[in-house]
Design an enzyme around this catalytic site. Structure first.
Site, PDB file in Angstrom:
ATOM      1  N   ASP A  67      10.873 -21.264   8.121  1.00 27.37           N
ATOM      2  CA  ASP A  67      11.318 -21.716   8.756  1.00 27.37           C
ATOM      3  C   ASP A  67      12.897 -21.690   8.335  1.00 27.37           C
ATOM      4  O   ASP A  67      13.891 -22.676   8.273  1.00 27.37           O
ATOM      5  CB  ASP A  67      11.275 -22.940   8.966  1.00 27.37           C
ATOM      6  CG  ASP A  67      12.128 -23.346  10.496  1.00 27.37           C
ATOM      7  OD1 ASP A  67      13.110 -22.885  11.431  1.00 27.37           O
ATOM      8  OD2 ASP A  67      11.267 -23.902  11.183  1.00 27.37           O
ATOM      9  N   HIS A  68      13.278 -20.171   8.241  1.00 28.76           N
ATOM     10  CA  HIS A  68      14.792 -19.484   8.006  1.00 28.76           C
ATOM     11  C   HIS A  68      16.043 -20.580   8.638  1.00 28.76           C
ATOM     12  O   HIS A  68      16.876 -20.337   7.623  1.00 28.76           O
ATOM     13  CB  HIS A  68      14.852 -18.558   7.837  1.00 28.76           C
ATOM     14  CG  HIS A  68      15.686 -17.818   9.206  1.00 28.76           C
ATOM     15  ND1 HIS A  68      14.697 -17.796  10.135  1.00 28.76           N
ATOM     16  CD2 HIS A  68      16.437 -17.604   9.421  1.00 28.76           C
ATOM     17  CE1 HIS A  68      15.640 -16.875  10.877  1.00 28.76           C
ATOM     18  NE2 HIS A  68      16.369 -16.720  10.882  1.00 28.76           N
TER      19      HIS A  68
ATOM     20  N   ARG B 275       0.656  -0.893  -0.147  1.00 29.69           N
ATOM     21  CA  ARG B 275      -0.127  -0.104   0.113  1.00 29.69           C
ATOM     22  C   ARG B 275       0.697   0.879  -0.356  1.00 29.69           C
ATOM     23  O   ARG B 275       0.968   2.215   0.690  1.00 29.69           O
ATOM     24  CB  ARG B 275      -0.987   0.225   1.191  1.00 29.69           C
ATOM     25  CG  ARG B 275      -2.493   0.586   0.864  1.00 29.69           C
ATOM     26  CD  ARG B 275      -2.722   0.377   1.851  1.00 29.69           C
ATOM     27  NE  ARG B 275      -2.484   0.438   3.341  1.00 29.69           N
ATOM     28  CZ  ARG B 275      -2.973  -0.133   4.593  1.00 29.69           C
ATOM     29  NH1 ARG B 275      -4.047  -0.436   4.400  1.00 29.69           N
ATOM     30  NH2 ARG B 275      -2.220   0.263   5.212  1.00 29.69           N
TER      31      ARG B 275
ATOM     32  N   GLU C 251      19.967 -14.786  22.189  1.00 28.49           N
ATOM     33  CA  GLU C 251      20.654 -13.386  21.113  1.00 28.49           C
ATOM     34  C   GLU C 251      20.552 -12.263  22.103  1.00 28.49           C
ATOM     35  O   GLU C 251      19.742 -12.063  23.774  1.00 28.49           O
ATOM     36  CB  GLU C 251      18.695 -12.845  20.713  1.00 28.49           C
ATOM     37  CG  GLU C 251      18.078 -13.990  19.594  1.00 28.49           C
ATOM     38  CD  GLU C 251      17.201 -13.780  18.896  1.00 28.49           C
ATOM     39  OE1 GLU C 251      17.503 -12.815  17.328  1.00 28.49           O
ATOM     40  OE2 GLU C 251      15.876 -13.758  19.104  1.00 28.49           O
TER      41      GLU C 251
ATOM     42  N   LYS D  58      15.872 -13.103  24.892  1.00 29.13           N
ATOM     43  CA  LYS D  58      16.475 -11.858  24.053  1.00 29.13           C
ATOM     44  C   LYS D  58      17.378 -11.454  25.606  1.00 29.13           C
ATOM     45  O   LYS D  58      16.882 -11.931  26.629  1.00 29.13           O
ATOM     46  CB  LYS D  58      15.290 -10.814  23.543  1.00 29.13           C
ATOM     47  CG  LYS D  58      13.697 -11.195  22.875  1.00 29.13           C
ATOM     48  CD  LYS D  58      14.619 -11.041  20.875  1.00 29.13           C
ATOM     49  CE  LYS D  58      13.443 -12.120  20.440  1.00 29.13           C
ATOM     50  NZ  LYS D  58      14.135 -11.925  19.504  1.00 29.13           N
TER      51      LYS D  58
ATOM     52  N   HIS E 219      12.038 -23.454  14.690  1.00 32.31           N
ATOM     53  CA  HIS E 219      13.349 -23.117  14.930  1.00 32.31           C
ATOM     54  C   HIS E 219      14.081 -24.099  16.155  1.00 32.31           C
ATOM     55  O   HIS E 219      14.838 -25.293  15.384  1.00 32.31           O
ATOM     56  CB  HIS E 219      14.129 -21.789  15.311  1.00 32.31           C
ATOM     57  CG  HIS E 219      13.872 -20.870  14.183  1.00 32.31           C
ATOM     58  ND1 HIS E 219      12.813 -21.310  12.469  1.00 32.31           N
ATOM     59  CD2 HIS E 219      13.926 -19.379  14.647  1.00 32.31           C
ATOM     60  CE1 HIS E 219      12.490 -19.974  12.180  1.00 32.31           C
ATOM     61  NE2 HIS E 219      12.855 -18.822  13.048  1.00 32.31           N
TER      62      HIS E 219
ATOM     63  N   LYS F  37       6.751 -17.434   8.785  1.00 33.08           N
ATOM     64  CA  LYS F  37       6.149 -17.584  10.087  1.00 33.08           C
ATOM     65  C   LYS F  37       6.005 -16.470  10.490  1.00 33.08           C
ATOM     66  O   LYS F  37       5.963 -15.130  10.603  1.00 33.08           O
ATOM     67  CB  LYS F  37       7.516 -18.177  11.177  1.00 33.08           C
ATOM     68  CG  LYS F  37       8.120 -17.393  11.242  1.00 33.08           C
ATOM     69  CD  LYS F  37       9.127 -17.872  12.377  1.00 33.08           C
ATOM     70  CE  LYS F  37       9.345 -17.611  13.559  1.00 33.08           C
ATOM     71  NZ  LYS F  37       9.642 -16.253  13.676  1.00 33.08           N
TER      72      LYS F  37
ATOM     73  N   ASP G 163       7.707 -17.551  19.520  1.00 31.73           N
ATOM     74  CA  ASP G 163       8.786 -17.006  17.940  1.00 31.73           C
ATOM     75  C   ASP G 163      10.039 -18.040  17.239  1.00 31.73           C
ATOM     76  O   ASP G 163       9.899 -18.262  16.310  1.00 31.73           O
ATOM     77  CB  ASP G 163       9.360 -15.629  18.813  1.00 31.73           C
ATOM     78  CG  ASP G 163       9.702 -15.194  17.912  1.00 31.73           C
ATOM     79  OD1 ASP G 163       9.668 -14.754  16.726  1.00 31.73           O
ATOM     80  OD2 ASP G 163      10.867 -14.313  18.013  1.00 31.73           O
TER      81      ASP G 163
HETATM   82  C1  BG6 Z   1      13.096 -14.667  13.861  1.00 34.59           C
HETATM   83  C2  BG6 Z   1      12.600 -14.581  14.871  1.00 34.59           C
HETATM   84  O1  BG6 Z   1      12.352 -16.401  13.461  1.00 34.59           O
HETATM   85  O2  BG6 Z   1      14.524 -15.669  14.589  1.00 34.59           O
HETATM   86  C3  BG6 Z   1      13.667 -13.545  15.401  1.00 34.59           C
HETATM   87  O3  BG6 Z   1      10.819 -14.423  14.928  1.00 34.59           O
HETATM   88  C4  BG6 Z   1      14.737 -13.734  16.102  1.00 34.59           C
HETATM   89  O4  BG6 Z   1      12.678 -12.709  16.663  1.00 34.59           O
HETATM   90  C5  BG6 Z   1      15.360 -14.532  14.771  1.00 34.59           C
HETATM   91  O5  BG6 Z   1      15.335 -12.395  16.243  1.00 34.59           O
HETATM   92  C6  BG6 Z   1      17.288 -14.938  14.637  1.00 34.59           C
HETATM   93  O6  BG6 Z   1      17.509 -15.268  13.623  1.00 34.59           O
HETATM   94  P1  BG6 Z   1      18.826 -15.180  13.580  1.00 34.59           P
HETATM   95  O7  BG6 Z   1      18.875 -16.729  12.099  1.00 34.59           O
HETATM   96  O8  BG6 Z   1      19.556 -14.094  13.590  1.00 34.59           O
HETATM   97  O9  BG6 Z   1      19.179 -16.325  14.445  1.00 34.59           O
END
Ligand code: BG6
Length: 511
Positions: free
Chosen positions: A202-203, A66, A241, A363, A265, A173, A260
């Site tokens: 799911d990266h 948008r 993190e 975090k 993951h 996600k 999250d």
């Molecule tokens: C994401 C979460 O899927 O993964 C985030 O939503 C998180 O909260 C992130 O910070 C971390 O990804 P990576 O690849 O930096 O470990």
């Protein structure tokens, strides 16, 4: 060596997996193109793929959002994102080639006219760029918009592939916030796209080190014989993190650490660590084995003693002051959202019975590190004097997912000198030292796989549902059990998490 001896000349074998896999004619449409993910990860990944020569010459990138942008404005946004975040160096010729296929559609998701324009654009690109009718639709949008977007794709005949081509949906996600909502989302998406046309991101599965778990386990003889309850004492999976929630209050509050990242993951890491060898390395066989693990996961009977959730309070991090979660901008000052979660799980099968898997994430912890530590039992008998082995810990194999990607093995060794004294030492494999190539970003790998139609690294519907089935009772328990524990920013989490492991006579690793 002759071909008779089993050696196949790679130049003659079109299926050689070592050759670069290059996507055929195709395009990518991104919904939610103005979001952070798109700017920091998706656009740079597309450029990096182009720069590595893995995209077809007419590859097209369509943004939908948008904003009152023309194609040129969109191209400028992509340009800036690439300049700032791409992994590979900026090359003008790669950029100019890529920019030819960029288009922008202004509109919101319920806007029929905008979807009509998208349809016309896709057809125009087929002619101008030779995309061959092959398009992936990337839903980088909050889940509440999934139903509208997929229904619009259907209504405007965009979801159905013209004969001889393909259409795919890529879904980010969070995939639901509990089992019921995940089932509903699955239903909505599958009304429009067939299961093999849906790619859920799911990266973590796109990370090289995560794929290496399977290589380590199943391409070697060294580890698998001891990868079971007879030798393993317990497994610790940590995703720590150092960052807080940044500008993501709107997404994060009410979701929390467990939803999250544990639901996706960390449970994926657990499945890859615990699963049996798949019959082959294809999507169906991988899912089959991962599902068996999820189905065998057992929660502790006493959730109060073996799960912990907590929130960070003000503290120090990286030399600066960090505010507490409840003071972060956009967070309700009474929020009970977890920024830290730790759970103990067991896997009820012959390989793992009685071996706890401890998962933790948070975090604003001490530093950014993700690792899987397989901690082995002590030697059943020691011929050494007990004083000699006082300093000796457990043997451990640590898969360092990030940063410092690699694998560490910890074992006891004799301290040089005249007496017999033993101490722990480590043996290290580091990607940076063993390989000259740098690892691609997870999103490069995953976007390429979507374009190739390779579903190995994408969780299936059943996996998503099973993982919610594991998490739901924990979330329900937390919901009914008062306020979360607390930990100061910059530390390694709440004391309750240490107490949780101490109850089992164990302690968390300090990565
Ligand atoms: C994401 C979460 O899927 O993964 C985030 O939503 C998180 O909260 C992130 O910070 C971390 O990804 P990576 O690849 O930096 O470990």
């Amino acid at each position: 060596m002759s071909e008779k001896s089993g050696w196949v000349n790679p130049l003659r074998d079109p299926l050689d997996r070592r050759l670069p896999r290059i996507a055929g004619p195709s395009g990518l449409v991104i919904f939610g193109v103005t979001g952070d993910l798109s700017r920091k990860k998706l656009m740079p990944a597309v450029y990096d793929l182009a720069s590595r020569g893995l995209l077809p010459p007419g590859f097209s990138l369509v943004g939908f959002a948008r904003r009152d942008w023309a194609d040129e404005d969109f191209a400028q946004v992509v340009h800036d994102a690439v300049r700032e975040h791409a992994r590979t160096p900026f090359r003008e010729e790669v950029w100019l080639q890529l920019a030819k296929g960029m288009r922008f559609i202004p509109g919101d998701f319920s806007d029929d006219e905008a979807f009509g324009k998208l349809k016309a654009t896709v057809e125009e690109l087929d002619k101008a760029q030779g995309t061959g009718g092959n398009f992936a639709f990337y839903l980088s949008v909050p889940p509440k918009f999934f139903p509208t977007v997929v229904q619009q794709l259907k209504a405007h005949s965009l979801s159905k592939a013209p004969s001889g081509s393909w259409r795919r949906a890529v879904i980010e996600k969070p995939f639901g916030h509990d089992l019921a909502s995940a089932e509903e989302l699955n239903r909505v998406v599958h009304e429009v796209f067939a299961p093999d046309e849906v790619f859920r991101i799911d990266h973590y599965l796109g990370k090289e080190t995560v794929q290496n778990i399977l290589a380590l386990r199943f391409a070697n003889t060294l580890f698998e014989p001891i990868w079971n309850r007879s030798y393993v004492d317990h497994v610790q999976i940590t995703m720590a993190e150092d960052i807080g929630i940044g500008g993501r209050a709107g997404y994060y509050d009410g979701i929390g650490a467990a939803r999250d990242v544990i639901q996706n993951h960390l449970l994926q890491l657990l499945a890859l660590t615990a699963m049996e060898e798949p019959a082959s390395f294809d999507a169906v066989n991988l899912v089959t084995e991962k599902l068996k693990v999820f189905k065998a996961v057992r929660l502790p009977d006493d959730l109060g003693r073996f799960t912990v959730r907590a929130q960070y309070t003000a503290g120090w991090q990286g030399g600066g002051k960090a505010v507490g979660y409840l003071q972060e901008e956009g967070i309700d000052s009474h929020s009970r959202t977890d920024t830290y979660a730790a759970v103990k799980l067991e896997i009820d099968n012959r390989r793992w019975a009685g071996v706890p898997f401890y998962l933790r994430t948070g975090k604003r912890l001490g530093r950014r590190v993700t690792e899987i530590a397989v901690v082995f039992q002590r030697a059943p008998h020691s011929p050494f004097d007990s004083m000699a082995t006082e300093e000796l810990g457990h043997n451990a194999l640590v898969i360092r997912v990030q940063p410092d990607e690699g694998v560490t093995m910890r074992f006891g060794s004799k301290v040089p000198g005249t007496s017999m004294e033993l101490r722990d030492v480590t043996m290290d494999f580091a990607y940076g030292q063993s390989f000259t190539e740098s690892s691609p970003e997870a999103y490069e790998r995953l976007i390429l796989d979507v374009l190739l139609g390779d579903a190995n690294l994408f969780p299936r519907t059943e996996e998503v549902e099973e993982s919610w089935r594991i998490l739901d009772p924990i979330e329900e328990f937390w919901e009914s059990s008062g306020r979360p524990a607390q930990y100061p920013a910059g530390t390694w989490g709440p004391k309750e998490a240490d107490e949780m492991l101490a109850r089992d006579g164990r302690s968390w690793r300090r990565p």
